[in-house]
Design a protein around this motif. Structure first.
Motif, PDB file in Angstrom:
ATOM      1  N   UNK A  79       0.834  -1.208   0.000  1.00  0.00           N
ATOM      2  CA  UNK A  79       0.000   0.000   0.000  1.00  0.00           C
ATOM      3  C   UNK A  79       0.866   1.255   0.000  1.00  0.00           C
ATOM      4  N   UNK A  80       1.919   1.251   0.818  1.00  0.00           N
ATOM      5  CA  UNK A  80       2.801   2.425   0.866  1.00  0.00           C
ATOM      6  C   UNK A  80       3.477   2.644  -0.484  1.00  0.00           C
ATOM      7  N   UNK A  81       3.994   1.571  -1.067  1.00  0.00           N
ATOM      8  CA  UNK A  81       4.648   1.683  -2.375  1.00  0.00           C
ATOM      9  C   UNK A  81       3.670   2.160  -3.434  1.00  0.00           C
TER      10      UNK A  81
ATOM     11  N   UNK B  92      -7.528   2.347 -18.963  1.00  0.00           N
ATOM     12  CA  UNK B  92      -7.906   1.127 -18.256  1.00  0.00           C
ATOM     13  C   UNK B  92      -7.185   1.041 -16.911  1.00  0.00           C
ATOM     14  N   UNK B  93      -5.945   1.487 -16.897  1.00  0.00           N
ATOM     15  CA  UNK B  93      -5.175   1.519 -15.648  1.00  0.00           C
ATOM     16  C   UNK B  93      -5.854   2.417 -14.623  1.00  0.00           C
ATOM     17  N   UNK B  94      -6.274   3.609 -15.050  1.00  0.00           N
ATOM     18  CA  UNK B  94      -6.915   4.549 -14.128  1.00  0.00           C
ATOM     19  C   UNK B  94      -8.286   4.039 -13.689  1.00  0.00           C
ATOM     20  N   UNK B  95      -9.021   3.467 -14.605  1.00  0.00           N
ATOM     21  CA  UNK B  95     -10.346   2.957 -14.255  1.00  0.00           C
ATOM     22  C   UNK B  95     -10.251   1.778 -13.286  1.00  0.00           C
ATOM     23  N   UNK B  96      -9.154   1.032 -13.385  1.00  0.00           N
ATOM     24  CA  UNK B  96      -8.955  -0.109 -12.491  1.00  0.00           C
ATOM     25  C   UNK B  96      -8.547   0.337 -11.092  1.00  0.00           C
ATOM     26  N   UNK B  97      -7.644   1.319 -11.032  1.00  0.00           N
ATOM     27  CA  UNK B  97      -7.053   1.699  -9.748  1.00  0.00           C
ATOM     28  C   UNK B  97      -7.695   2.937  -9.130  1.00  0.00           C
ATOM     29  N   UNK B  98      -8.348   3.743  -9.939  1.00  0.00           N
ATOM     30  CA  UNK B  98      -8.944   4.962  -9.406  1.00  0.00           C
ATOM     31  C   UNK B  98     -10.421   5.081  -9.770  1.00  0.00           C
ATOM     32  N   UNK B  99     -11.214   4.114  -9.417  1.00  0.00           N
ATOM     33  CA  UNK B  99     -12.643   4.240  -9.717  1.00  0.00           C
ATOM     34  C   UNK B  99     -13.326   5.233  -8.795  1.00  0.00           C
ATOM     35  N   UNK B 100     -12.671   5.568  -7.698  1.00  0.00           N
ATOM     36  CA  UNK B 100     -13.243   6.497  -6.728  1.00  0.00           C
ATOM     37  C   UNK B 100     -12.226   7.594  -6.415  1.00  0.00           C
ATOM     38  N   UNK B 101     -12.707   8.669  -5.882  1.00  0.00           N
ATOM     39  CA  UNK B 101     -11.816   9.739  -5.471  1.00  0.00           C
ATOM     40  C   UNK B 101     -11.188   9.486  -4.120  1.00  0.00           C
ATOM     41  N   UNK B 102     -11.721   8.519  -3.375  1.00  0.00           N
ATOM     42  CA  UNK B 102     -11.196   8.208  -2.047  1.00  0.00           C
ATOM     43  C   UNK B 102      -9.944   7.344  -2.170  1.00  0.00           C
ATOM     44  N   UNK B 103      -8.776   7.835  -1.698  1.00  0.00           N
ATOM     45  CA  UNK B 103      -7.532   7.048  -1.807  1.00  0.00           C
ATOM     46  C   UNK B 103      -7.618   5.713  -1.084  1.00  0.00           C
ATOM     47  N   UNK B 104      -8.342   5.656   0.053  1.00  0.00           N
ATOM     48  CA  UNK B 104      -8.449   4.416   0.809  1.00  0.00           C
ATOM     49  C   UNK B 104      -9.178   3.350  -0.008  1.00  0.00           C
ATOM     50  N   UNK B 105     -10.272   3.748  -0.661  1.00  0.00           N
ATOM     51  CA  UNK B 105     -11.022   2.810  -1.495  1.00  0.00           C
ATOM     52  C   UNK B 105     -10.173   2.350  -2.671  1.00  0.00           C
ATOM     53  N   UNK B 106      -9.414   3.288  -3.248  1.00  0.00           N
ATOM     54  CA  UNK B 106      -8.538   2.920  -4.358  1.00  0.00           C
ATOM     55  C   UNK B 106      -7.474   1.924  -3.921  1.00  0.00           C
TER      56      UNK B 106
END
Length: 333
Positions: free
Chosen positions: A22-24, A60-74
């Motif tokens: 998670x940190x990385x 596709x990378x962004x949609x996979x890893x950033x579907x939400x604005x919340x970093x914790x959810x991502x």
């Protein structure tokens, strides 16, 4: 075996893996210099799904890893993807990262494991011999020389070897894992070509690791030589060869076992410089290429391999040490 200790140890491994990943991920994903953040300054994220072509893999990378604005959810989404073997797509090649790493990992495992085993067995023999002549002129000169060589970075060894044996004398190839003229597979020509191309990378890693094993084995052997059970065996008339092998050698090697297992994990990091120098297609060379091209999904995939190698190495060392030394019971506090 203490099963409560085992459960706690496995839990600590899972937590360590989770936290480091998670940190990385956060450091890379939310870095101001990440390609994702750079593009998001100019493009509305809601329009990503309508952008074909150049940004297809990044979308596709962004949609996979950033579907939400919340970093914790991502972060949770990313960990979930990793658990299911989904490391995303390479931004450069649009190929699954897991597939890219699967192709590069065997080459790194080959040179790392081979170099560690060669340097370990040579190191314990040379270190043991030096301990027997401790205090002599030969021992002093050798120990000082080894201490100096130990301070030399691994990329210096690699650069010297590729320059002298590769470019100057043309004894060994300067890049690749095998000759393009051979057919990959279980055939003699391919095996010889692989060994030929891997010689210099293995030699570079071996030279760096060998110095450490020699010095550690020398120190351990000298420590064991002063133990009472060695003196008692000598007084009792036990053969010198038996004393060296069963009384001294075995007890001097035991403390190095944990270091051996852990060294395999850490050598993945050292292979980075070696593989880049020799253009060897392992995970080290893959990581350098990903960094220079801002291929963040591939970077994270390699980081996960490096993290897992070190943590799992520690776990294996803890679980198996008691089999070599019955005095150490797994799980005892």
């Amino acid at each position: 075996m203490n099963y409560k200790w085992l459960i706690r140890r496995l839990a600590s491994v899972i937590i360590a893996m989770f936290v480091t990943i998670v940190i990385s991920w956060a450091l890379l994903e939310y870095s101001p210099y990440s390609p994702a953040n750079y593009i998001m300054q100019f493009i509305n994220p809601q329009d990503f799904a309508q952008k074909p072509g150049l940004y297809s893999s990044l979308i596709q990378y962004l949609n996979t890893l950033r579907p939400h604005g919340n970093p914790l959810i991502n972060a949770v989404n990313y960990i979930n993807n990793v658990i299911h073997g989904n490391l995303g797509l390479s931004i450069v090649s649009d190929v699954p990262v897991a597939q890219i790493i699967a192709a590069a990992l065997p080459w790194t495992l080959f040179i790392v494991t081979t170099s560690i085993l060669i340097s370990f067995f040579l190191g314990i023999r040379i270190g043991q011999k030096l301990a027997y002549i401790r205090g002599s002129k030969t021992d002093s000169i050798t120990t000082v020389s080894l201490s100096i060589l130990r301070a030399v970075p691994i990329y210096v060894y690699a650069a010297l070897l590729v320059f002298v044996l590769g470019f100057v004398y043309h004894v060994f190839p300067t890049g690749g894992a095998y000759s393009p003229n051979v057919t990959p597979g279980l055939n003699l020509a391919f095996i010889i070509s692989v060994l030929y191309h891997a010689f210099l990378p293995i030699l570079s890693l071996t030279l760096v690791n060998l110095v450490g094993w020699i010095l550690h084995m020398r120190a351990n052997t000298i420590s064991v030589l002063g133990e009472d059970f060695v003196n008692f065996a000598e007084i009792a008339g036990v053969k010198k060869s038996i004393i060296e092998k069963k009384f001294i050698g075995k007890n001097a090697i035991l403390p190095l076992y944990t270091s051996l297992i852990i060294a395999i994990g850490f050598s993945f990091g050292g292979s980075l410089f070696v593989e880049q120098t020799f253009s060897y297609p392992g995970v080290g060379d893959l990581l350098i290429t990903a960094i220079t091209s801002n291929d963040y999904p591939t970077e994270m995939g390699v980081f996960i391999i490096l993290i897992a190698a070190v943590i799992i190495g520690n776990l294996i060392a803890d679980l198996t040490y008691s089999f070599l030394d019955p005095r150490a019971k797994v799980g005892e506090e």
